[in-house]
Design a protein around this motif. Structure first.
Motif, short mmCIF file in Angstrom:
data_model
loop_
_atom_site.label_atom_id
_atom_site.label_comp_id
_atom_site.label_asym_id
_atom_site.label_seq_id
_atom_site.Cartn_x
_atom_site.Cartn_y
_atom_site.Cartn_z
N ARG A 217 -20.21 1.09 -0.27
CA ARG A 217 -21.10 1.82 0.63
C ARG A 217 -21.21 3.29 0.24
NH1 ARG A 217 -23.31 -2.45 3.27
NH2 ARG A 217 -24.85 -0.79 3.34
N CYS A 218 -22.37 3.87 0.60
CA CYS A 218 -22.69 5.23 0.18
C CYS A 218 -23.02 6.09 1.39
CB CYS A 218 -23.88 5.20 -0.78
SG CYS A 218 -25.42 4.74 0.03
N VAL A 219 -23.47 7.30 1.12
CA VAL A 219 -23.74 8.29 2.16
C VAL A 219 -24.86 7.86 3.10
CG1 VAL A 219 -25.40 9.61 0.79
CG2 VAL A 219 -24.03 10.77 2.53
N LEU A 220 -25.71 6.92 2.69
CA LEU A 220 -26.81 6.48 3.56
C LEU A 220 -26.27 5.95 4.88
CD1 LEU A 220 -29.78 6.00 4.03
CD2 LEU A 220 -29.62 3.88 2.72
N THR A 221 -25.09 5.34 4.87
CA THR A 221 -24.54 4.79 6.11
C THR A 221 -24.14 5.87 7.10
OG1 THR A 221 -22.30 4.75 5.15
CG2 THR A 221 -23.64 2.75 4.91
N THR A 222 -24.04 7.12 6.66
CA THR A 222 -23.63 8.21 7.54
C THR A 222 -24.82 8.87 8.24
OG1 THR A 222 -23.75 9.95 5.85
CG2 THR A 222 -21.69 8.70 6.01
N ILE A 223 -26.04 8.42 7.93
CA ILE A 223 -27.25 9.03 8.51
C ILE A 223 -27.69 8.22 9.72
CG2 ILE A 223 -29.64 9.71 8.10
CD1 ILE A 223 -28.96 9.85 5.10
N ASP A 224 -27.78 8.87 10.87
CA ASP A 224 -28.28 8.22 12.08
C ASP A 224 -29.78 7.98 11.90
OD1 ASP A 224 -29.46 7.76 14.64
OD2 ASP A 224 -27.70 8.66 15.60
N PRO A 225 -30.26 6.73 11.89
CA PRO A 225 -31.67 6.49 11.62
C PRO A 225 -32.60 6.98 12.72
CG PRO A 225 -30.56 4.45 12.19
CD PRO A 225 -29.49 5.49 12.04
N GLY A 231 -23.29 12.36 9.64
CA GLY A 231 -21.94 12.48 10.15
C GLY A 231 -20.92 12.08 9.09
N LYS A 232 -19.68 11.90 9.51
CA LYS A 232 -18.62 11.51 8.58
C LYS A 232 -18.39 10.01 8.56
CE LYS A 232 -16.20 15.92 9.12
NZ LYS A 232 -14.93 16.58 9.57
N GLU A 233 -18.81 9.34 9.63
CA GLU A 233 -18.57 7.90 9.71
C GLU A 233 -19.81 7.12 9.29
OE1 GLU A 233 -15.77 6.84 10.00
OE2 GLU A 233 -14.57 8.11 11.29
N PRO A 234 -19.55 5.93 8.70
CA PRO A 234 -18.29 5.19 8.62
C PRO A 234 -17.45 5.48 7.37
CG PRO A 234 -20.01 3.81 7.78
CD PRO A 234 -20.68 5.10 8.21
N LEU A 235 -17.93 6.36 6.48
CA LEU A 235 -17.23 6.52 5.20
C LEU A 235 -15.82 7.06 5.38
CD1 LEU A 235 -20.01 7.78 2.75
CD2 LEU A 235 -19.30 5.45 3.31
N LEU A 248 -15.71 1.97 -1.36
CA LEU A 248 -15.59 1.82 0.09
C LEU A 248 -16.42 0.61 0.49
CD1 LEU A 248 -15.99 5.58 1.10
CD2 LEU A 248 -13.96 4.36 0.27
N LEU A 249 -15.76 -0.46 0.90
CA LEU A 249 -16.41 -1.76 0.96
C LEU A 249 -16.75 -2.21 2.38
CD1 LEU A 249 -14.23 -3.67 -1.67
CD2 LEU A 249 -16.33 -2.35 -2.04
N PHE A 250 -17.99 -2.69 2.52
CA PHE A 250 -18.41 -3.34 3.77
C PHE A 250 -19.60 -4.23 3.45
CE2 PHE A 250 -20.74 -3.98 7.64
CZ PHE A 250 -19.75 -4.22 8.58
N ALA A 251 -19.52 -5.51 3.82
CA ALA A 251 -20.54 -6.53 3.57
C ALA A 251 -20.42 -7.06 2.13
CB ALA A 251 -21.94 -6.04 3.85
N VAL A 252 -21.14 -8.15 1.84
CA VAL A 252 -21.05 -8.77 0.52
C VAL A 252 -22.45 -9.07 -0.02
CG1 VAL A 252 -18.76 -9.76 0.82
CG2 VAL A 252 -20.76 -11.09 1.54
N ASN A 253 -22.57 -9.02 -1.34
CA ASN A 253 -23.82 -9.28 -2.03
C ASN A 253 -23.95 -10.77 -2.37
OD1 ASN A 253 -24.87 -6.49 -2.44
ND2 ASN A 253 -22.92 -6.27 -3.52
N LEU A 254 -25.16 -11.30 -2.21
CA LEU A 254 -25.43 -12.71 -2.48
C LEU A 254 -26.56 -12.86 -3.50
CD1 LEU A 254 -25.66 -14.15 1.17
CD2 LEU A 254 -23.60 -13.72 -0.19
N ILE A 255 -26.50 -13.96 -4.25
CA ILE A 255 -27.60 -14.38 -5.12
C ILE A 255 -28.01 -15.79 -4.70
CG2 ILE A 255 -28.31 -14.93 -7.47
CD1 ILE A 255 -26.31 -12.87 -8.48
N PRO A 256 -29.29 -16.02 -4.38
CA PRO A 256 -29.70 -17.37 -3.99
C PRO A 256 -29.57 -18.36 -5.14
CG PRO A 256 -31.36 -15.74 -3.36
CD PRO A 256 -30.40 -15.06 -4.29
N ASP A 257 -29.08 -19.55 -4.82
CA ASP A 257 -29.08 -20.64 -5.78
C ASP A 257 -30.14 -21.68 -5.43
OD1 ASP A 257 -27.33 -20.04 -7.81
OD2 ASP A 257 -25.58 -20.86 -6.79
N GLY A 258 -31.00 -21.32 -4.52
CA GLY A 258 -32.11 -22.18 -4.13
C GLY A 258 -33.09 -21.38 -3.30
N THR A 259 -34.13 -22.01 -2.85
CA THR A 259 -35.12 -21.36 -2.00
C THR A 259 -35.29 -22.17 -0.72
OG1 THR A 259 -36.94 -22.55 -3.07
CG2 THR A 259 -36.36 -20.40 -3.98
#
Length: 271
Positions: A217-225, A231-235, A248-259
């Motif tokens: 995760r990067c600084v984008l998560t610290t910006i209130d949309p 802010g400082k969180e969640p980093l 700094l890890l949160f969530a997981v990346n996926l690759i589809p093996d089908g449609t």
């Protein structure tokens, strides 16, 4: 476990859409991150550098993109036939320029000269070969076609954030919403926080995915949309509890093996 929500983002770093279902294509959810904003010199821009992108809503209907923002009337976008090279992270990708009118609209929003570009051919951009096959492709998402997050993990993270605030004598903040992390699919009913880190595969409804790696995760998560305040969180809290191999890890990346089509309420079966 079940699919709790589905989200896509037509223009990278703009507002997301919460939808009841989505079509899964080899490179991601249909219409997800097929457009992005770039400098005139061909460098990708995101809300990391330009948070005002988060005030822009992009909608796709009948193959036509419409931009809505706080500064001008909505604009229907008509791509040109001009291909241009844009640097997306470390890769040069050929993208279609969307014309001067879209460029002017977005430049007025951001207060700087920018262009809107479109990935007309989603087979152009490969995923990182370290975590995929030579055949795998991705739209204009950061690195992989689909991002999965767990409500159980977010609950644990928000508990940690509250504990951190108490330890520091700070006011306990409101829990962070899932949209700070901009996932495509959100799963509820996971028994243990961050159990998804250990999944190798996952089936959502009738569609199979490979789990490539946890998401750094990067600084984008610290910006209130809503307010665009940083802010400082969640980093700050991720750095305390979820720093693994300097990421700094949160969530997981996926690759589809089908449609196929995934829908809220679909069963989620990891392996």
């Amino acid at each position: 476990m079940k699919l709790a929500s589905v989200h896509f983002y037509p223009v990278k770093s703009t507002m997301g859409h919460d939808v009841p279902e989505a079509e899964v294509e080899p490179w991601g959810l249909k219409d997800d991150r097929r457009y992005l904003v770039a400098t005139p010199e061909g460098q990708m821009l995101t809300a990391r550098e330009e948070p005002r992108l988060l005030t822009c809503r992009a909608e796709v209907s009948g193959g036509t993109l419409t931009l809505t923002g706080p500064h001008r009337e909505p604009l229907r976008v008509t791509p040109t036939a001009l291909l241009t090279e844009v640097r997306v992270w470390r890769t040069e990708v050929k993208l279609t320029d969307c014309g001067d009118e879209a460029a002017d609209w977005l430049s007025a929003l951001l207060g700087r000269s920018v262009r809107l570009v479109w990935l007309d051919d989603p087979t152009r951009r490969p995923v990182n070969p370290k975590h995929g096959t030579p055949q795998d492709r991705v739209s204009l998402a950061d690195g992989y076609p689909v991002l999965l997050a767990s409500t159980t993990s977010l609950d644990r993270l928000n508990d940690w954030i509250a504990e951190t605030a108490v330890e520091r004598g700070e006011e306990v903040p409101a829990p962070l919403p899932m949209r700070r992390f901009r996932p495509n699919v959100v799963v509820s009913g996971v028994e243990e926080p961050f159990a998804e880190d250990g999944w190798k595969r996952v089936r959502i409804g009738e569609v199979d995915f490979r789990v490539t790696k946890p998401c750094d995760r990067c600084v984008l998560t610290t910006i209130d949309p809503d307010t665009l305040e940083k802010g400082k969180e969640p980093l700050r809290t991720l750095a305390k509890y979820r720093r693994i191999d300097k990421q700094l890890l949160f969530a997981v990346n996926l690759i589809p093996d089908g449609t196929g089509v995934i829908r809220i309420g679909d069963p989620v079966v990891p392996s």
